[in-house]
Write an enzyme that holds these catalytic residues in place. Structure first.
Site, PDB file in Angstrom:
ATOM      1  N   LYS A  25      11.985  54.119  -3.603  1.00  0.00           N
ATOM      2  CA  LYS A  25      10.536  53.846  -3.628  1.00  0.00           C
ATOM      3  C   LYS A  25      10.250  52.397  -3.276  1.00  0.00           C
ATOM      4  O   LYS A  25       9.388  52.106  -2.442  1.00  0.00           O
ATOM      5  CB  LYS A  25       9.974  54.144  -5.029  1.00  0.00           C
ATOM      6  N   ASN A  26      10.983  51.478  -3.923  1.00  0.00           N
ATOM      7  CA  ASN A  26      10.637  50.073  -3.745  1.00  0.00           C
ATOM      8  C   ASN A  26      11.105  49.500  -2.407  1.00  0.00           C
ATOM      9  O   ASN A  26      10.676  48.416  -2.025  1.00  0.00           O
ATOM     10  CB  ASN A  26      11.127  49.249  -4.943  1.00  0.00           C
ATOM     11  N   CYS A  76       1.436  49.468 -12.771  1.00  0.00           N
ATOM     12  CA  CYS A  76       2.013  49.844 -14.070  1.00  0.00           C
ATOM     13  C   CYS A  76       1.506  48.956 -15.200  1.00  0.00           C
ATOM     14  O   CYS A  76       1.345  47.750 -15.015  1.00  0.00           O
ATOM     15  CB  CYS A  76       3.523  49.671 -14.018  1.00  0.00           C
ATOM     16  N   ARG A  78       0.961  40.860 -14.904  1.00  0.00           N
ATOM     17  CA  ARG A  78       1.562  40.881 -13.571  1.00  0.00           C
ATOM     18  C   ARG A  78       0.853  39.809 -12.730  1.00  0.00           C
ATOM     19  O   ARG A  78       0.022  40.111 -11.878  1.00  0.00           O
ATOM     20  CB  ARG A  78       1.402  42.260 -12.900  1.00  0.00           C
ATOM     21  N   ASP A 126      13.995  48.262 -14.812  1.00  0.00           N
ATOM     22  CA  ASP A 126      13.483  49.631 -14.637  1.00  0.00           C
ATOM     23  C   ASP A 126      14.388  50.664 -15.315  1.00  0.00           C
ATOM     24  O   ASP A 126      13.984  51.814 -15.500  1.00  0.00           O
ATOM     25  CB  ASP A 126      13.374  49.969 -13.139  1.00  0.00           C
ATOM     26  N   ARG A 186       4.382  59.257  -9.357  1.00  0.00           N
ATOM     27  CA  ARG A 186       4.318  58.011  -8.576  1.00  0.00           C
ATOM     28  C   ARG A 186       5.688  57.652  -8.012  1.00  0.00           C
ATOM     29  O   ARG A 186       5.774  57.025  -6.964  1.00  0.00           O
ATOM     30  CB  ARG A 186       3.860  56.839  -9.466  1.00  0.00           C
TER      31      ARG A 186
HETATM   32  C1  EPZ Z   1       9.415  44.845  -8.667  1.00  0.00           C
HETATM   33  O1  EPZ Z   1       8.178  44.438  -9.224  1.00  0.00           O
HETATM   34  C2  EPZ Z   1       9.464  46.330  -8.761  1.00  0.00           C
HETATM   35  N1  EPZ Z   1       8.315  46.889  -8.049  1.00  0.00           N
HETATM   36  C3  EPZ Z   1       9.407  46.741 -10.243  1.00  0.00           C
HETATM   37  O2  EPZ Z   1       9.565  48.125 -10.305  1.00  0.00           O
HETATM   38  C4  EPZ Z   1      10.551  46.073 -11.000  1.00  0.00           C
HETATM   39  O3  EPZ Z   1      10.414  46.344 -12.370  1.00  0.00           O
HETATM   40  C5  EPZ Z   1      10.504  44.556 -10.788  1.00  0.00           C
HETATM   41  O4  EPZ Z   1      10.498  44.267  -9.368  1.00  0.00           O
HETATM   42  C6  EPZ Z   1      11.659  43.817 -11.404  1.00  0.00           C
HETATM   43  O5  EPZ Z   1      12.848  44.312 -10.882  1.00  0.00           O
HETATM   44  C7  EPZ Z   1       8.309  46.965  -6.714  1.00  0.00           C
HETATM   45  O6  EPZ Z   1       9.245  46.583  -6.024  1.00  0.00           O
HETATM   46  C8  EPZ Z   1       7.110  47.581  -6.093  1.00  0.00           C
HETATM   47  P1  EPZ Z   1       8.732  40.632  -9.945  1.00  0.00           P
HETATM   48  P2  EPZ Z   1       7.610  42.998  -8.913  1.00  0.00           P
HETATM   49  O7  EPZ Z   1       7.737  39.916  -9.104  1.00  0.00           O
HETATM   50  O8  EPZ Z   1       8.118  42.576  -7.604  1.00  0.00           O
HETATM   51  C9  EPZ Z   1       6.751  37.334 -12.699  1.00  0.00           C
HETATM   52  C10 EPZ Z   1       8.940  50.317 -10.844  1.00  0.00           C
HETATM   53  O9  EPZ Z   1       8.858  50.936 -11.908  1.00  0.00           O
HETATM   54  N2  EPZ Z   1       5.848  36.938 -11.596  1.00  0.00           N
HETATM   55  O10 EPZ Z   1      10.150  40.548  -9.547  1.00  0.00           O
HETATM   56  O11 EPZ Z   1       6.158  43.064  -9.133  1.00  0.00           O
HETATM   57  C11 EPZ Z   1       6.437  38.716 -13.254  1.00  0.00           C
HETATM   58  O12 EPZ Z   1       5.340  38.699 -14.131  1.00  0.00           O
HETATM   59  C12 EPZ Z   1       8.436  48.897 -10.777  1.00  0.00           C
HETATM   60  O13 EPZ Z   1       9.419  50.777  -9.812  1.00  0.00           O
HETATM   61  C13 EPZ Z   1       5.045  35.843 -11.767  1.00  0.00           C
HETATM   62  O14 EPZ Z   1       5.053  35.188 -12.831  1.00  0.00           O
HETATM   63  O15 EPZ Z   1       8.292  42.161 -10.059  1.00  0.00           O
HETATM   64  C14 EPZ Z   1       7.743  39.068 -13.932  1.00  0.00           C
HETATM   65  O16 EPZ Z   1       7.789  38.482 -15.195  1.00  0.00           O
HETATM   66  C15 EPZ Z   1       7.782  48.466 -12.025  1.00  0.00           C
HETATM   67  N3  EPZ Z   1       4.209  35.482 -10.755  1.00  0.00           N
HETATM   68  C16 EPZ Z   1       8.785  38.405 -13.023  1.00  0.00           C
HETATM   69  O17 EPZ Z   1       8.071  37.445 -12.229  1.00  0.00           O
HETATM   70  C17 EPZ Z   1       4.152  36.176  -9.572  1.00  0.00           C
HETATM   71  O18 EPZ Z   1       3.361  35.785  -8.696  1.00  0.00           O
HETATM   72  C18 EPZ Z   1       9.498  39.334 -12.086  1.00  0.00           C
HETATM   73  O19 EPZ Z   1       8.554  40.181 -11.431  1.00  0.00           O
HETATM   74  C19 EPZ Z   1       4.994  37.281  -9.402  1.00  0.00           C
HETATM   75  C20 EPZ Z   1       5.851  37.646 -10.436  1.00  0.00           C
END
Ligand code: EPZ
Length: 418
Positions: A11-12, A116, A121, A304, A397
């Site tokens: 998916k991702n 989610c 986020r 995840d 989803r």
């Molecule tokens: C990706 O989310 C995945 N989604 C998520 O999978 C997964 O849980 C996550 O990576 C971590 O592995 C997709 O790829 C679509 P991050 P993402 O930016 O990219 C913080 C699922 O169930 N952050 O790596 O959104 C954030 O809050 C989903 O398939 C900021 O602070 O996650 C978190 O604490 C759920 N500022 C950390 O970074 C920003 O601008 C990591 O999040 C962006 C992120």
């Protein structure tokens, strides 16, 4: 549980590949695209922007399975630079579309992306990256717009490792002028897979899959064909199912290397595995041992996979500690497991103690988000009595025709409303 289950495309990886298709005016053919709701939403979003999308028969059907998993996308013209409010609100990953639309049209606007309910986020790292590449940012209530006549290469250091942030900057930099260097980049396997395909279409990306990615801007991205890598979170979920339910579960079309951190911990818990390059066989644990885990960016233990692992620990002979520092709402679903008979205490938003073993009882529950949803579904399979899960859109989803695939392993599960 006994039998074989085929792991679908990631998916991702799929969400990001669909977004990257907007970089090219030529046709992209993406195979192994999972037939799930998040993909339906992002395809609708790019159609709304003017891309032509050709889906095979039954691609969007939840009741009828089968058919091809190959979708064609041609973004010859992008007519709009405003992303649909309705769709962007449903999908966190909609922010991945901002860069390609900005690169192609010079501007983009969208609402704060939804998705989610797993905690805060923020999108500050995206906004900072776009600004570094020369975009001007304007906020109006919960909408923002970016504009840049010409995007420029930049040096971007991520103070926090972000998966979609890394992918968004990598994609955006492909058509920017000059070189971009991303430091402290995420290393999830979907990132080098996307870079490899973009390079086949004319991009010049090196270092993807390491913490430093270099992108030399090019003028044009050509058309091409790609097959998505398998979904490592599905593989991990089914491996946990195998450990939980006994029997022998064979996962086909997967890459066990992508879930190494999980497999090491499942072995500690008592499960046994045999693997080849693209298959994994899991044997259920006779006795489940308690194991403490802390989630981490790839190649660490995936956040995840924390919810289904926490469920496994409810069946362990003893107490385990679960620490998920990545998101602050990822343990909230444990309340629902407790209502089924589990004994999990939340110590703070990132830490839980699971007291096992506990017998689970079936009941009527609702799925709060995707990974919690599949975990509740697995809980229903091991619980005594019948479990009814509402809000299964959240499961649809990310998991294609899940009930049909689990039925083949011997699960008693059916979709009540189609
Ligand atoms: C990706 O989310 C995945 N989604 C998520 O999978 C997964 O849980 C996550 O990576 C971590 O592995 C997709 O790829 C679509 P991050 P993402 O930016 O990219 C913080 C699922 O169930 N952050 O790596 O959104 C954030 O809050 C989903 O398939 C900021 O602070 O996650 C978190 O604490 C759920 N500022 C950390 O970074 C920003 O601008 C990591 O999040 C962006 C992120």
């Amino acid at each position: 549980m006994n039998g074989e289950i085929e792991v679908k495309g990631a998916k991702n990886a799929a969400l990001k590949a669909v977004a990257a298709a907007l970089l090219s005016r030529e046709k992209w053919t993406i195979a192994n695209l999972p037939k799930i709701e998040d993909i339906n939403r992002i395809l609708e979003m790019i159609e709304d922007l003017g891309a032509k999308v050709k889906r095979p028969a039954r691609f969007e059907s939840r009741s009828e399975s089968g058919g091809s998993d190959k979708v064609e996308i041609e973004a010859k013209n992008i007519k709009k630079s405003r992303l649909s409010d309705k769709l962007a609100g449903k999908l966190r990953a909609s922010i991945i579309l901002a860069g390609p639309v900005l690169a192609r049209t010079g501007k983009v606007s969208m609402p704060y992306p939804g998705g989610c309910v797993i905690g805060k986020r923020p999108i500050d790292l995206f906004i900072a990256g776009f600004q570094k590449m020369g975009a001007k940012v304007k906020w109006q209530n919960d909408h923002f717009s970016l504009s840049a006549k010409k995007l420029k290469g930049a040096r971007i250091f991520f103070p926090k490792i972000t998966v979609t942030g890394t992918e968004a900057m990598m994609i955006t930099a492909v058509l920017a002028e000059g070189e971009t260097v991303l430091s402290n980049a995420a290393m999830e396997p979907e990132i080098p897979a996307l870079a490899e395909f973009l390079n086949k279409c004319g991009a010049r990306i090196s270092g993807a899959g390491t913490p430093t990615i270099k992108i030399k801007g090019v003028r044009k991205i050509r058309g091409g064909q790609t097959k998505l890598i398998s979904d490592r979170i599905e593989t991990g979920t089914f491996a946990i199912l195998g450990a939980l339910c006994g029997g022998k579960v064979k996962m086909k079309n997967c890459n066990p290397d992508h879930i190494r951190a999980l497999l090491v911990n499942l072995e500690k818990a008592g499960a046994r595995f045999k693997e080849t390059k693209n298959e994994l066989i899991a044997w259920g644990a006779k006795k489940i041992n308690p194991v403490n885990v802390t989630t981490h960016e790839y190649p660490g233990f995936a956040t995840d996979l924390q919810p289904p692992f926490t469920l496994l620990m409810t069946q362990a002979q003893g107490t385990s500690q679960i620490h998920d520092p990545i998101f602050d709402g990822r343990l909230m679903f444990t309340d629902i497991l407790n209502s089924m008979g589990a004994n999990i205490s939340i110590n703070d938003p990132h830490r839980a103690t699971v007291h096992g073993p506990t017998k689970l009882r079936g009941r009527k529950i609702a799925s709060p988000d995707l990974r919690a949803g599949i975990t509740l579904l697995l809980a229903g399979l091991i619980a005594k009595g019948k479990t009814i899960i509402e809000n299964i859109y959240q499961i649809d989803r990310g998991y294609e025709h899940i009930e049909e695939r689990l039925q083949k392993l011997g699960a008693e599960i059916k979709r009540i409303e189609k």
